[in-house]
Design a protein around this motif. Structure first.
Motif, PDB file in Angstrom:
ATOM      1  N   PHE A 136       4.461   6.278  -7.613  1.00  9.80           N
ATOM      2  CA  PHE A 136       2.982   6.231  -7.690  1.00  9.80           C
ATOM      3  C   PHE A 136       2.401   6.024  -6.283  1.00  9.80           C
ATOM      4  O   PHE A 136       1.440   6.672  -5.889  1.00  9.80           O
ATOM      5  CB  PHE A 136       2.483   5.073  -8.565  1.00  9.80           C
ATOM      6  N   LEU A 137       3.015   5.098  -5.557  1.00  8.19           N
ATOM      7  CA  LEU A 137       2.482   4.775  -4.226  1.00  8.19           C
ATOM      8  C   LEU A 137       2.679   5.932  -3.255  1.00  8.19           C
ATOM      9  O   LEU A 137       1.791   6.250  -2.462  1.00  8.19           O
ATOM     10  CB  LEU A 137       3.142   3.494  -3.695  1.00  8.19           C
ATOM     11  N   MET A 138       3.834   6.566  -3.341  1.00  8.46           N
ATOM     12  CA  MET A 138       4.083   7.725  -2.460  1.00  8.46           C
ATOM     13  C   MET A 138       3.062   8.821  -2.770  1.00  8.46           C
ATOM     14  O   MET A 138       2.533   9.459  -1.860  1.00  8.46           O
ATOM     15  CB  MET A 138       5.495   8.281  -2.682  1.00  8.46           C
ATOM     16  N   ALA A 139       2.796   9.028  -4.056  1.00 10.76           N
ATOM     17  CA  ALA A 139       1.846  10.078  -4.453  1.00 10.76           C
ATOM     18  C   ALA A 139       0.458   9.769  -3.888  1.00 10.76           C
ATOM     19  O   ALA A 139      -0.288  10.666  -3.500  1.00 10.76           O
ATOM     20  CB  ALA A 139       1.789  10.182  -5.970  1.00 10.76           C
ATOM     21  N   ALA A 140       0.135   8.503  -3.832  1.00 12.02           N
ATOM     22  CA  ALA A 140      -1.185   8.104  -3.322  1.00 12.02           C
ATOM     23  C   ALA A 140      -1.169   7.933  -1.802  1.00 12.02           C
ATOM     24  O   ALA A 140      -2.193   7.593  -1.211  1.00 12.02           O
ATOM     25  CB  ALA A 140      -1.603   6.796  -3.986  1.00 12.02           C
ATOM     26  N   MET A 141      -0.020   8.158  -1.213  1.00 12.56           N
ATOM     27  CA  MET A 141       0.196   7.984   0.230  1.00 12.56           C
ATOM     28  C   MET A 141      -0.106   6.560   0.683  1.00 12.56           C
ATOM     29  O   MET A 141      -0.780   6.340   1.705  1.00 12.56           O
ATOM     30  CB  MET A 141      -0.583   9.023   1.012  1.00 12.56           C
ATOM     31  N   LEU A 142       0.380   5.631  -0.102  1.00 12.24           N
ATOM     32  CA  LEU A 142       0.211   4.209   0.236  1.00 12.24           C
ATOM     33  C   LEU A 142       1.583   3.625   0.586  1.00 12.24           C
ATOM     34  O   LEU A 142       2.608   4.140   0.136  1.00 12.24           O
ATOM     35  CB  LEU A 142      -0.369   3.462  -0.963  1.00 12.24           C
ATOM     36  N   PRO A 143       1.599   2.547   1.365  1.00  8.73           N
ATOM     37  CA  PRO A 143       2.892   1.960   1.738  1.00  8.73           C
ATOM     38  C   PRO A 143       3.658   1.436   0.514  1.00  8.73           C
ATOM     39  O   PRO A 143       3.065   0.910  -0.424  1.00  8.73           O
ATOM     40  CB  PRO A 143       2.511   0.797   2.662  1.00  8.73           C
ATOM     41  N   VAL A 144       4.960   1.577   0.581  1.00  4.40           N
ATOM     42  CA  VAL A 144       5.854   1.210  -0.521  1.00  4.40           C
ATOM     43  C   VAL A 144       6.427  -0.188  -0.249  1.00  4.40           C
ATOM     44  O   VAL A 144       6.686  -0.519   0.909  1.00  4.40           O
ATOM     45  CB  VAL A 144       6.978   2.279  -0.593  1.00  4.40           C
ATOM     46  N   PRO A 145       6.620  -0.997  -1.303  1.00  2.60           N
ATOM     47  CA  PRO A 145       7.169  -2.348  -1.082  1.00  2.60           C
ATOM     48  C   PRO A 145       8.514  -2.323  -0.373  1.00  2.60           C
ATOM     49  O   PRO A 145       9.223  -1.314  -0.401  1.00  2.60           O
ATOM     50  CB  PRO A 145       7.338  -2.921  -2.487  1.00  2.60           C
ATOM     51  N   LYS A 146       8.848  -3.470   0.231  1.00  2.00           N
ATOM     52  CA  LYS A 146      10.082  -3.487   1.019  1.00  2.00           C
ATOM     53  C   LYS A 146      11.324  -3.766   0.178  1.00  2.00           C
ATOM     54  O   LYS A 146      12.389  -3.297   0.480  1.00  2.00           O
ATOM     55  CB  LYS A 146       9.965  -4.544   2.118  1.00  2.00           C
ATOM     56  N   GLN A 147      11.145  -4.578  -0.852  1.00  2.04           N
ATOM     57  CA  GLN A 147      12.339  -4.920  -1.633  1.00  2.04           C
ATOM     58  C   GLN A 147      11.991  -5.300  -3.073  1.00  2.04           C
ATOM     59  O   GLN A 147      10.971  -5.932  -3.328  1.00  2.04           O
ATOM     60  CB  GLN A 147      13.056  -6.105  -0.977  1.00  2.04           C
ATOM     61  N   VAL A 148      12.878  -4.877  -3.972  1.00  5.13           N
ATOM     62  CA  VAL A 148      12.785  -5.307  -5.376  1.00  5.13           C
ATOM     63  C   VAL A 148      14.110  -5.996  -5.695  1.00  5.13           C
ATOM     64  O   VAL A 148      15.172  -5.415  -5.494  1.00  5.13           O
ATOM     65  CB  VAL A 148      12.597  -4.094  -6.327  1.00  5.13           C
ATOM     66  N   CYS A 178      -1.711  -8.121   3.524  1.00  7.62           N
ATOM     67  CA  CYS A 178      -0.490  -8.514   2.807  1.00  7.62           C
ATOM     68  C   CYS A 178       0.380  -7.316   2.428  1.00  7.62           C
ATOM     69  O   CYS A 178       1.593  -7.438   2.291  1.00  7.62           O
ATOM     70  CB  CYS A 178      -0.835  -9.231   1.511  1.00  7.62           C
ATOM     71  N   TRP A 179      -0.261  -6.202   2.125  1.00  5.67           N
ATOM     72  CA  TRP A 179       0.477  -5.049   1.612  1.00  5.67           C
ATOM     73  C   TRP A 179       1.149  -4.288   2.734  1.00  5.67           C
ATOM     74  O   TRP A 179       0.544  -4.145   3.785  1.00  5.67           O
ATOM     75  CB  TRP A 179      -0.490  -4.135   0.809  1.00  5.67           C
ATOM     76  N   PRO A 180       2.365  -3.772   2.608  1.00  4.73           N
ATOM     77  CA  PRO A 180       3.167  -3.710   1.390  1.00  4.73           C
ATOM     78  C   PRO A 180       3.845  -5.042   1.065  1.00  4.73           C
ATOM     79  O   PRO A 180       4.096  -5.840   1.969  1.00  4.73           O
ATOM     80  CB  PRO A 180       4.232  -2.660   1.734  1.00  4.73           C
ATOM     81  N   ALA A 181       4.168  -5.227  -0.212  1.00  6.12           N
ATOM     82  CA  ALA A 181       4.855  -6.451  -0.630  1.00  6.12           C
ATOM     83  C   ALA A 181       6.209  -6.518   0.058  1.00  6.12           C
ATOM     84  O   ALA A 181       6.870  -5.497   0.253  1.00  6.12           O
ATOM     85  CB  ALA A 181       5.048  -6.441  -2.138  1.00  6.12           C
ATOM     86  N   ASP A 182       6.602  -7.726   0.432  1.00  7.86           N
ATOM     87  CA  ASP A 182       7.925  -7.913   1.010  1.00  7.86           C
ATOM     88  C   ASP A 182       8.978  -8.035  -0.078  1.00  7.86           C
ATOM     89  O   ASP A 182      10.126  -7.672   0.132  1.00  7.86           O
ATOM     90  CB  ASP A 182       7.926  -9.181   1.883  1.00  7.86           C
ATOM     91  N   LEU A 183       8.560  -8.578  -1.211  1.00 10.98           N
ATOM     92  CA  LEU A 183       9.550  -8.813  -2.264  1.00 10.98           C
ATOM     93  C   LEU A 183       8.893  -8.825  -3.643  1.00 10.98           C
ATOM     94  O   LEU A 183       7.982  -9.609  -3.894  1.00 10.98           O
ATOM     95  CB  LEU A 183      10.226 -10.172  -2.003  1.00 10.98           C
TER      96      LEU A 183
END
Ligand code: ME8
Length: 662
Positions: A271-283, A248-253
């Motif tokens: 936080f996610l960039m620091a952990a090198m994880l994918p960032v959500p697509k939209q807020v 499911c991740w990253p969140a779409d919305l």
């Protein structure tokens, strides 16, 4: 439509558990549900998460006030939130609680990753802290009030772990540039970009002043700062450290209110960039529902509750109103008057009327079977063209989350069909072959239009649209219908109509509003001993002794009684309230001030007879609105007989205005 089902992961905020849901929270969750239903009808595999934010000082305090351990308190609150979403037909696919073990592990894991990557260090922080919003206000001085909620800030110094937010100014700005749709609507994106361009300070992400939080492993008494904790819930709900398995991740919305956009578009991606994880697509940050131009809050006594509205008008009516009346993204005033007006005009007289009229005509003229159309006339083609064009327009607007526009388009088509029926007058046609053929064409055209608007309105009106769908003899479950395949002309002649059901019975506006307000008052100030139903109990209109009476078996201590401040008041003026036949608006001298109080005694007392009368008044009740009129206190009355007739208290000796009743 996507070949293999594409995933769509969307979230609402994880709501605080120190209060219960009002219409603002309901709004976000309803919107999420509308998007979920819509995306499913567009062929996506959708997962929607909501949940409860259960840590922090506020919860610690609320639990203490309730006299129970925090864990018990939050469990009860989480149950209440979950139960309400179930009751309203908007349950989450994933309900995450921030006290869930899987969440605790995810937060600790995220911290570890940020720390290993060099974005966490230890330091001291002294600042002005808003305990209600759980945030330091960096620009504030001691003695200031919180710029968001207006309540006093507290000076707090503590040893913290800091997150190097300052290192993310450039990466965030680059990210916003590369992903122009990340922050919506555009006005919010511009605000956030200028905020980040103004420079980012490092952020303390642990606390030692709070006990009720997720522990930082090996660093007790540090617990995580509530936002580091809460935001991570979106990820823990769908796999946490094993997020890849769930897919499911990253969140779409992420759907949020504008109050919390900064947390979602600055802190969370950092936080996610620091952990090198994918960032959500939209807020997507929507506006606020306001009551008299102020954001709703229980402490201000201006909240609107969903349940009374649903009990009176049905959930679909509430959904429709929330999405139709306010442009998504902007603030909107909530008014019962507008709600009931929309209900009667758009739902009862609009969709409801078109459906019952069409079905009745088909029933009468074609033995309840969809007729076979003959030759189409230009006006039939014009209607077909309008409905076909609406399909594209509505889908486009749903895609952009322009719900009000989408609904406006659907209801324009409904109005066109009404006009079409009125001008074609199928009921006035005779039994000749030509007349029968024309009747069949007109009714098939109307029924086909009804099928199209029903399919398009399903995401917003799931219960009623499903009823109309069945009425039109459609056997496929409407929620599974694929909107990409919707075209004019697919309604098969010959199929029998299904069961006819009442959709939206018309209501009397004054009566409906009175009943809703009455139920809301009862829910906000429950009367354990009140025998009469909420809708008619005078207690609910702010007068009665029943409201103050404890249940017979429930003994209270003197300290509980002492909490109720009752004083002798003298009524100075009394008048009726237009549109509320049970209520009187009074001004009452309580010794220290003149108060405005509404009392549900209008059916039993003439206003003039009350002037100068001394009565008992509960003076320390939170103010509330009755029929839009502020009521600041409660007049005590006996509740007599099965109908709960109010009888005002009186004094047989001379008493001073303002004297306390003990
Ligand atoms: O902020 N109008 O939780 P919260 C419209 N726990 N929407 C409203 C509203 C109103 N008057 N009032 C509330 C928190 N909302 C944090 C979130 S997320 C990781 C943590 C909605 O219980 C709106 O979505 O205060 C708003 O953002 C949210 O409820 C705030 O809920």
């Amino acid at each position: 439509m996507p070949e293999k089902k594409e995933k769509f992961y969307l979230t609402t905020p994880i709501y605080y558990t120190n209060g219960l849901p009002h219409i603002g929270h309901t709004y976000t969750t309803v919107v999420a549900d509308v998007i979920r239903r819509y995306k499913r009808m567009r062929g996506y595999d959708v997962v929607m998460t909501t949940g409860t934010d259960e840590h922090g000082v506020n919860v610690e305090r609320a639990a203490k006030k309730a006299g129970i351990p925090e864990s018990e308190f939050v469990a009860k609150m989480a149950d209440a939130w979950r139960a309400l979403w179930d009751e309203l037909g908007i349950p989450a696919d994933e309900f995450i609680r921030t006290t869930d073990l899987k969440h605790v592990r995810t937060v600790q894991w995220l911290f570890k990753l940020c720390r290993e990557n060099g974005y966490v260090y230890k330091g001291h922080y002294t600042g002005q802290y808003c305990i209600y919003d759980n945030a330091f206000v960096t620009e504030a001085k001691p003695g200031d009030n919180c710029p968001d909620c207006g309540r006093p800030l507290e000076t707090v110094t503590e040893e913290n772990y800091f997150f190097k937010l300052s290192a993310f100014q450039k990466p965030l700005l680059d990210f916003y540039k590369k992903n122009p749709d990340f922050i919506q609507p555009d006005t919010r994106r511009n605000e956030i970009i200028s905020f980040v361009e103004g420079g980012l300070k490092d952020l303390s992400i642990t606390r030692t002043t709070i006990r009720w939080g997720i522990p930082v492993p090996g660093e007790e008494p540090h617990v995580f700062y509530v936002w580091f904790d809460a935001l991570t819930a979106y990820l823990s709900a769908v796999g946490g450290p094993e997020y890849e398995k769930r897919g499911c991740w990253p969140a779409d919305l992420h759907l949020v209110g504008k109050d919390i956009i900064r947390f979602h578009t600055v802190y969370w991606p950092a936080f996610l960039m620091a952990a090198m994880l994918p960032v959500p697509k939209q807020v997507w940050a929507h506006g606020w529902f306001l009551m008299d131009a102020a954001k709703m809050s229980k402490s201000k006594g201006n909240v609107v509750l969903p349940r009374p509205i649903v009990n009176m008008l049905g959930m679909d009516a509430l959904r429709y109103f929330l999405l139709r009346d306010v442009v998504f993204g902007q603030d909107g005033n909530f008014s019962y008057d507008a709600l009931v007006t929309r209900y009667n005009s758009d739902l009862a007289n609009g969709l409801g009327n078109l459906a019952s009229r069409t079905a009745a005509l088909i029933e009468k003229n074609f033995a309840g079977k969809i007729p076979k159309p003959a030759a189409f006339k230009p006006q039939d083609d014009a209607l077909a063209k309008e409905a076909q064009a609406a399909i594209g327009e509505v889908l486009e607007n749903f895609d952009k989350l322009s719900f009000a526009r989408a609904l406006e388009t659907i209801w324009t088509v409904i109005a066109a069909a009404d006009k079409f029926l009125t001008s074609e007058q199928p009921w006035a046609l005779g039994n000749s072959e030509a007349d029968q053929a024309r009747k069949a064409t007109v009714l098939w055209t109307t029924a086909e239009l009804l099928r199209i608007v029903t399919a398009l309105s399903f995401p917003v009106l799931p219960d009623s649209a499903a009823k109309v769908w069945t009425l039109l003899g459609q056997s496929e479950a409407l929620g599974k219908f694929e909107l990409d395949g919707l075209r004019w002309g697919q309604l098969a002649p010959g199929i029998p109509l299904g069961k006819s059901q009442t959709l939206f019975p018309r209501v009397d506006k004054t009566e409906a509003i009175e009943r809703i307000e009455s139920m809301a008052n009862e829910e906000l100030n429950p009367t354990p001993a009140a025998p009469a139903p909420a809708a008619s109990a005078p207690a609910a209109t702010g007068t009665s002794a029943a409201a103050a009476a404890p249940a017979v078996s429930d003994k209270i201590g003197i300290e509980d009684f002492a909490k109720v401040e009752m004083r002798v008041g003298q009524i100075k003026t009394a008048e009726r309230i237009v549109g509320a036949d049970k209520l009187l608006k009074l001004t009452v001298d309580i010794g220290t001030e003149i108060r405005q109080i509404c009392a549900g005694i209008a059916q039993y007392y003439e206003p003039e007879s009350l002037i100068g009368r001394k009565v008992a008044v509960v003076v320390n009740l939170a103010p509330r609105k009755l029929r839009g009129v502020e009521s600041n206190g409660m007049i005590v009355a006996a509740s007599v007989g099965p109908e709960g007739r109010p009888v005002l208290t009186g004094f047989h000796e001379e008493v001073e205005v303002g004297a306390r009743l003990k």
